[in-house]
Motif scaffolding. Structure first.
Motif, PDB file in Angstrom:
ATOM      1  N   ARG A  11     -11.561 -13.277 -23.045  1.00  0.00           N
ATOM      2  CA  ARG A  11     -12.708 -12.400 -23.328  1.00  0.00           C
ATOM      3  C   ARG A  11     -12.915 -12.273 -24.826  1.00  0.00           C
ATOM      4  O   ARG A  11     -11.956 -12.079 -25.585  1.00  0.00           O
ATOM      5  CB  ARG A  11     -12.461 -11.013 -22.734  1.00  0.00           C
ATOM      6  CG  ARG A  11     -13.640 -10.061 -22.926  1.00  0.00           C
ATOM      7  CD  ARG A  11     -13.301  -8.670 -22.455  1.00  0.00           C
ATOM      8  NE  ARG A  11     -14.417  -7.771 -22.695  1.00  0.00           N
ATOM      9  CZ  ARG A  11     -14.340  -6.454 -22.621  1.00  0.00           C
ATOM     10  NH1 ARG A  11     -13.169  -5.884 -22.354  1.00  0.00           N
ATOM     11  NH2 ARG A  11     -15.397  -5.694 -22.835  1.00  0.00           N
ATOM     12  N   GLU A  64     -15.725 -13.361 -33.729  1.00  0.00           N
ATOM     13  CA  GLU A  64     -14.606 -13.181 -32.804  1.00  0.00           C
ATOM     14  C   GLU A  64     -14.358 -14.459 -31.985  1.00  0.00           C
ATOM     15  O   GLU A  64     -13.216 -14.820 -31.704  1.00  0.00           O
ATOM     16  CB  GLU A  64     -14.877 -12.001 -31.859  1.00  0.00           C
ATOM     17  CG  GLU A  64     -14.856 -10.636 -32.535  1.00  0.00           C
ATOM     18  CD  GLU A  64     -13.449 -10.239 -32.993  1.00  0.00           C
ATOM     19  OE1 GLU A  64     -12.472 -10.917 -32.601  1.00  0.00           O
ATOM     20  OE2 GLU A  64     -13.330  -9.273 -33.757  1.00  0.00           O
ATOM     21  N   PRO A  83     -13.709 -10.082 -27.759  1.00  0.00           N
ATOM     22  CA  PRO A  83     -13.588  -8.619 -27.897  1.00  0.00           C
ATOM     23  C   PRO A  83     -14.938  -7.915 -28.090  1.00  0.00           C
ATOM     24  O   PRO A  83     -15.871  -8.471 -28.683  1.00  0.00           O
ATOM     25  CB  PRO A  83     -12.703  -8.470 -29.133  1.00  0.00           C
ATOM     26  CG  PRO A  83     -11.885  -9.710 -29.170  1.00  0.00           C
ATOM     27  CD  PRO A  83     -12.795 -10.792 -28.677  1.00  0.00           C
ATOM     28  N   GLN A  84     -14.992  -6.680 -27.576  1.00  0.00           N
ATOM     29  CA  GLN A  84     -16.172  -5.832 -27.665  1.00  0.00           C
ATOM     30  C   GLN A  84     -17.433  -6.515 -27.107  1.00  0.00           C
ATOM     31  O   GLN A  84     -18.541  -6.328 -27.601  1.00  0.00           O
ATOM     32  CB  GLN A  84     -16.465  -5.386 -29.108  1.00  0.00           C
ATOM     33  CG  GLN A  84     -15.518  -4.302 -29.632  1.00  0.00           C
ATOM     34  CD  GLN A  84     -14.202  -4.889 -30.079  1.00  0.00           C
ATOM     35  OE1 GLN A  84     -14.193  -5.845 -30.854  1.00  0.00           O
ATOM     36  NE2 GLN A  84     -13.093  -4.328 -29.612  1.00  0.00           N
ATOM     37  N   SER A  85     -17.263  -7.317 -26.049  1.00  0.00           N
ATOM     38  CA  SER A  85     -18.431  -7.964 -25.433  1.00  0.00           C
ATOM     39  C   SER A  85     -18.104  -8.299 -23.989  1.00  0.00           C
ATOM     40  O   SER A  85     -16.969  -8.125 -23.530  1.00  0.00           O
ATOM     41  CB  SER A  85     -18.798  -9.250 -26.176  1.00  0.00           C
ATOM     42  OG  SER A  85     -17.938 -10.316 -25.799  1.00  0.00           O
ATOM     43  N   TYR A 124     -17.177 -14.507 -22.408  1.00  0.00           N
ATOM     44  CA  TYR A 124     -15.874 -15.148 -22.282  1.00  0.00           C
ATOM     45  C   TYR A 124     -15.956 -16.579 -22.806  1.00  0.00           C
ATOM     46  O   TYR A 124     -16.982 -17.256 -22.655  1.00  0.00           O
ATOM     47  CB  TYR A 124     -15.411 -15.177 -20.812  1.00  0.00           C
ATOM     48  CG  TYR A 124     -15.094 -13.806 -20.262  1.00  0.00           C
ATOM     49  CD1 TYR A 124     -13.784 -13.325 -20.223  1.00  0.00           C
ATOM     50  CD2 TYR A 124     -16.117 -12.969 -19.793  1.00  0.00           C
ATOM     51  CE1 TYR A 124     -13.502 -12.053 -19.729  1.00  0.00           C
ATOM     52  CE2 TYR A 124     -15.839 -11.697 -19.301  1.00  0.00           C
ATOM     53  CZ  TYR A 124     -14.525 -11.260 -19.266  1.00  0.00           C
ATOM     54  OH  TYR A 124     -14.248 -10.001 -18.784  1.00  0.00           O
TER      55      TYR A 124
END
Length: 612
Positions: free
Chosen positions: A268, A30, A270-272, A275
């Motif tokens: 950000r 990601e 994603p899914q965490s 950043y």
């Protein structure tokens, strides 16, 4: 800024990472996706995604359990791989993004308050404007506050004689405000392409140009502009300083700026709770092909930020005196410079050259000296900075006011001339100064008795000019006549005097008071680096007339037949030759050191030549 990144480099990076059950490999994928879609140098990301997949699938990724450690490792890896210190990864589970309020949407009262607190204008002594801008106001805000800015800032600035633009505290602002500021300090035509901003998320490039019309009166290109910067100066202020500096419109004074960015976003993953901070846009100056981003704007004059105002004031004082210096130099050249055919080109240079980059009196003197000598092809034309008000040396009046009484004449000869007979019947004549003398005068009769009678029967003659500091050129013809046969008339040299507008030829004299030394016996002239002015002329003539051998050191290169004028109120002086010294071949000698036929240390020649 960066170069294409080999997939292998990213594989090595990812082999240092770890993803346990809490950190799925999707975190890294990601992150890569964000970079591919948002990083402003997409050409440097070629092959990155495939490299990451291979690294993950290889099973070589080590375990890292601490999230902050993982963020730090990711940061080091991505910065190293892409050579960009702005790329950072952080772990911030409690991060709450704050959207800054757009200025144009603020109520007009708040906008006025903000502008009044971020833009300040003072008029200093000598009508020098001081404009401090702590924020570069964007186009929309400027439009909304148009008349306020025009009436209270720009129209007042327009009537100053020069301006200090203080951007030392400018840490925020909008890039859209840059074209107006550049336009204010430019002419309306031609339009100038000042920046190209590439935005990666939209994959678009926006060109910034100067504006054909602006609200209010322009400052233009003529008046001096000094921009102050500090290590805090960032963003749009850097774009202003960088552009005006490279357009050669402003001199920058202070510290290298911060090296910010056009636009950086914190995105950000994603899914965490990780950043990644990414520069999403980039600026490329069409003027330089480079950018102020990351590296900052280097000042023309490097001083501490706290000293920048004082330095700018002193710099403006110097620059305000440049027109007067140029006019004074032009007047001196027009009146006194001996190469009258070269005067128009010199005056044209002084009138047409842009001295934008001059930052001190010394700098102006060095540039003028180099350029005027290049244009004139004359090393005698000298511009220099007179350090500590050094006295201007005048020629010794004793050279021209020769005493009439015999005792004074004897004393003059005794202090300037020494005669000896050395081994092997070698004559030795040391002349420390050429005093003004003509054939048939008391002085010539005295010199004939003291010099030429004792030397008349020597086998060879050494003329020692190692301590000769100059004197009168008119005496050279008399001395050279003693070294010729009186039966043969010969032209020695010609002097053209621009001030007197006279041309005088100096030939061998048909009658002299003492015995001639003739043209057959050897003559050896000794020189040192102290040999100067007329002493150099004599050595030069001995070579051009082929009447002797010059031995020793290269002479001092002291330029003669010149006048020095100090520019009133400045530490700058011009030395201009008003006499041309032309040898028997018609060559105009432009001074410079005489190179001996045989080079050696000044202490050695006598020892070498005793056995001649």
């Amino acid at each position: 800024m960066a170069h294409h990144t080999p997939p292998l480099l990213l594989m090595l990076l990812l082999c240092t990472l770890s993803v346990n059950s809490s950190f799925q490999p999707t975190l890294v994928l990601e992150m890569a996706k964000i970079l591919l879609e948002n990083y402003c140098f997409p050409e440097n990301l070629v092959g990155m995604e495939e490299a990451i997949r291979q690294a993950i699938n290889s099973g070589e990724i080590l375990q890292i359990s601490d999230r902050k450690t993982l963020a730090s490792v990711l940061t080091n890896g991505v910065q190293g791989a892409l050579n960009d210190p702005r790329l950072t990864v952080s772990y911030e589970p409690n991060f709450v993004p704050v959207m800054p309020q757009m200025l144009p949407s603020l109520p007009i009262e708040q906008l006025i308050w903000l502008v009044r607190n971020s833009v300040k204008l003072d008029i200093l002594d000598n009508n020098v404007g001081y404009l401090r801008m702590d924020r570069i106001i964007g186009e929309e805000t400027a439009t909304k506050l148009g008349s306020l800015l025009r009436d209270n800032i720009w129209d007042k600035v327009a009537h100053t004689s020069s301006l200090i633009l203080d951007l030392r505290y400018s840490t925020a602002g909008e890039l859209s405000g840059v074209p107006f500021i550049i336009s204010y300090f430019s002419d309306s035509e031609p339009l100038i392409h000042i920046d190209a901003v590439y935005d990666r998320p939209s994959n678009t490039t926006k060109e910034l140009w100067t504006m054909p019309s602006i609200m209010g009166e322009r400052y233009g290109k003529k008046k001096d502009l000094i921009i102050l910067t500090s290590k805090r100066t960032m963003g749009a202020a850097e774009a202003v300083a960088y552009t005006l500096k490279n357009l050669k419109r402003a001199i920058t004074v202070g510290e290298r700026s911060a090296g910010g960015s056009v636009k950086v976003q914190k995105i950000r993953i994603p899914q965490s709770e990780f950043y990644i901070t990414v520069p999403v846009a980039r600026s490329v100056s069409p003027i330089t092909g480079h950018s102020w981003e990351v590296s900052g704007v280097s000042p023309t004059v490097n001083v501490l930020a706290k000293e920048a105002v004082a330095k700018a004031k002193s710099l403006l004082a110097v620059r305000s005196g440049i027109p007067k210096v140029l006019q004074s130099i032009a007047d001196v050249i027009r009146r006194f410079y001996v190469f009258t055919d070269r005067v128009p080109a010199l005056l044209q240079y002084l009138q047409s050259t842009d001295f934008f980059s001059v930052i001190s009196e010394e700098d102006l003197a060095v540039r003028l000296n180099q350029d005027l000598q290049t244009v004139s092809e004359d090393p005698r034309l000298i511009i220099k900075c007179m350090q500590d008000n050094a006295a201007i040396l005048e020629e010794d009046p004793e050279l021209y006011n020769i005493p009439d009484d015999l005792e004074s004449l004897k004393k003059l000869v005794d202090t300037t001339i020494k005669v000896e007979i050395l081994l092997n019947n070698t004559g030795y004549l040391r002349i420390d100064k050429f005093v003004k003398s003509y054939a048939g005068t008391k002085l010539e009769e005295l010199m004939a008795k003291k010099v030429w009678e004792p030397l008349k029967d020597t086998n060879n003659l050494i003329i020692d000019l190692r301590y000769n500091t100059g004197g009168s050129s008119t005496s050279l013809a008399l001395i050279l006549s003693y070294l010729q046969d009186t039966s043969q008339k010969r032209n020695f040299f010609t002097i053209y005097d621009q001030i007197q507008n006279t041309t005088t030829e100096y030939d061998s004299l048909p009658q002299i008071a003492g015995p001639t030394y003739g043209s057959k016996r050897g003559v050896y002239v000794l020189t040192s680096y102290n040999t100067a002015s007329t002493g150099e002329e004599f050595a030069y003539l001995v070579q051009s007339l082929h009447r002797g051998t010059v031995i020793g050191e290269i002479t001092s290169g002291t330029l003669m037949h010149s006048k020095t004028f100090q520019i009133e109120g400045m530490a700058i002086a011009i030395t201009v030759p008003f006499i041309n010294f032309v040898d028997n071949n018609g060559e105009c000698w432009l001074g410079g050191g005489v190179v001996p036929d045989a080079i050696g240390l000044a202490e050695e020649p006598l020892k070498v030549n005793f056995d001649l």
